[in-house]
Design an enzyme around this catalytic site. Structure first.
Site, PDB file in Angstrom:
ATOM      1  N   SER A 145     -22.784  -8.795 -45.963  1.00  0.00           N
ATOM      2  CA  SER A 145     -21.386  -8.413 -45.726  1.00  0.00           C
ATOM      3  C   SER A 145     -20.860  -7.788 -47.010  1.00  0.00           C
ATOM      4  CB  SER A 145     -20.562  -9.658 -45.380  1.00  0.00           C
ATOM      5  OG  SER A 145     -19.174  -9.418 -45.483  1.00  0.00           O
ATOM      6  N   TYR A 151     -18.852 -18.966 -47.384  1.00  0.00           N
ATOM      7  CA  TYR A 151     -19.389 -17.805 -46.671  1.00  0.00           C
ATOM      8  C   TYR A 151     -19.633 -16.658 -47.644  1.00  0.00           C
ATOM      9  CZ  TYR A 151     -19.659 -13.726 -43.656  1.00  0.00           C
ATOM     10  OH  TYR A 151     -20.064 -12.561 -43.054  1.00  0.00           O
TER      11      TYR A 151
END
Length: 268
Positions: free
Chosen positions: A146, A159
């Site tokens: 990401s 995360y």
């Protein structure tokens, strides 16, 4: 089941294939002629996707392997399922992952550790387990991270940290494995509207303001991820806005970056 010449069928393993980017990656790989092994927890969705891929003209129906990658023995169960199907790993697409929004202090510790288990431990274990086969056939690995990998993430701390690991691990692998003809790419999408938001507790609508300009569809993310992998690109960031965000993140002081990220992730 082996091929007519007695060889094992080479497959692209796609984890997290039941929804979102994972399902789109499976569609892209199938459309480009790859045989697939679809992996996720929800068997019904995997079966539906396999049926769809066959209906689109695939020569072989994808293998459907429903399991929880965080469960004890899951990686060996996957390897056994492939072996029993006469298949070997040629490509590994590590897409499975999730996150939770909220402060580390308040979120459930077990759930936070589960993020690490899936995003880091399972991804690494899958890579280590199937790497010999991938190296033997000069295959490829696509790890899905990401743009979070490039910055700290207050309110999404674990995360973001796991995606930083995925990026670092992937880049190191590109150097280690390139001499043997193995391609490794790290796909780093920005915000994408998928089932990820429902799981994480973060809703994109009304939260990101101008940053919604960074949205790229799951299908487009998958297309760019596949093409980047085949082209041997080390890192693939879909979308011009996301590429700008990543570039800016390299130069903005970390304190400012944390403030900006925290504001973007604020649910209030």
């Amino acid at each position: 089941m082996t091929t007519a010449d007695g060889k094992q069928r080479g497959v692209a393993i796609v984890t997290g294939a039941s929804d979102g980017i994972g399902a789109e990656l499976a569609r892209v790989f199938a459309a480009r002629g790859h045989d697939l092994a679809l992996v996720a927890r929800r068997a019904d969705r995997l079966e539906a996707l396999a049926d769809e891929i066959v209906a689109q003209g695939a020569e072989r129906r994808p293998l459907v392997i429903a399991l929880d990658l965080c469960a004890a023995g899951a990686i060996e169960a996957l390897a056994k399922a492939l072996d029993e199907a006469g298949a070997r790993a040629e490509i590994l697409v590590n897409n499975a992952g999730f996150g939770l929004v909220g402060s580390v202090e308040k979120l459930d510790p077990a759930e936070q550790l589960a993020i690490i288990d899936l995003n880091v431990r399972a991804l690494t274990a899958l890579t280590l387990r199937f790497l010999p086969s991938i190296v033997a056939c000069q295959g490829a690995i696509l790890n899905v991270a990401s743009i979070a990998a490039f910055m700290p993430g207050p309110s999404f701390a674990i995360y973001y940290a796991t995606k930083a690991y995925v990026l670092s691990f992937s880049e190191a692998l590109t150097q280690e494995l390139s001499a043997g003809g193995v391609k490794v790419s790290c796909l780093c999408p920005g915000p994408v509207e998928t089932g990820f938001q429902a799981r994480s507790g973060f809703e994109l609508k009304g939260k990101l303001g101008a940053a919604r300009l960074a949205l790229v569809s799951p299908a487009e993310v998958a297309r760019q991820g596949y093409e980047g992998l085949m082209a041997g690109r080390r890192v693939v960031v879909p979308g011009l806005m996301n590429q700008i965000i990543v570039l800016v993140a390299r130069f903005v002081p970390r304190g400012w970056l944390m403030t900006l990220t925290a504001a973007a992730l604020d649910k209030r």
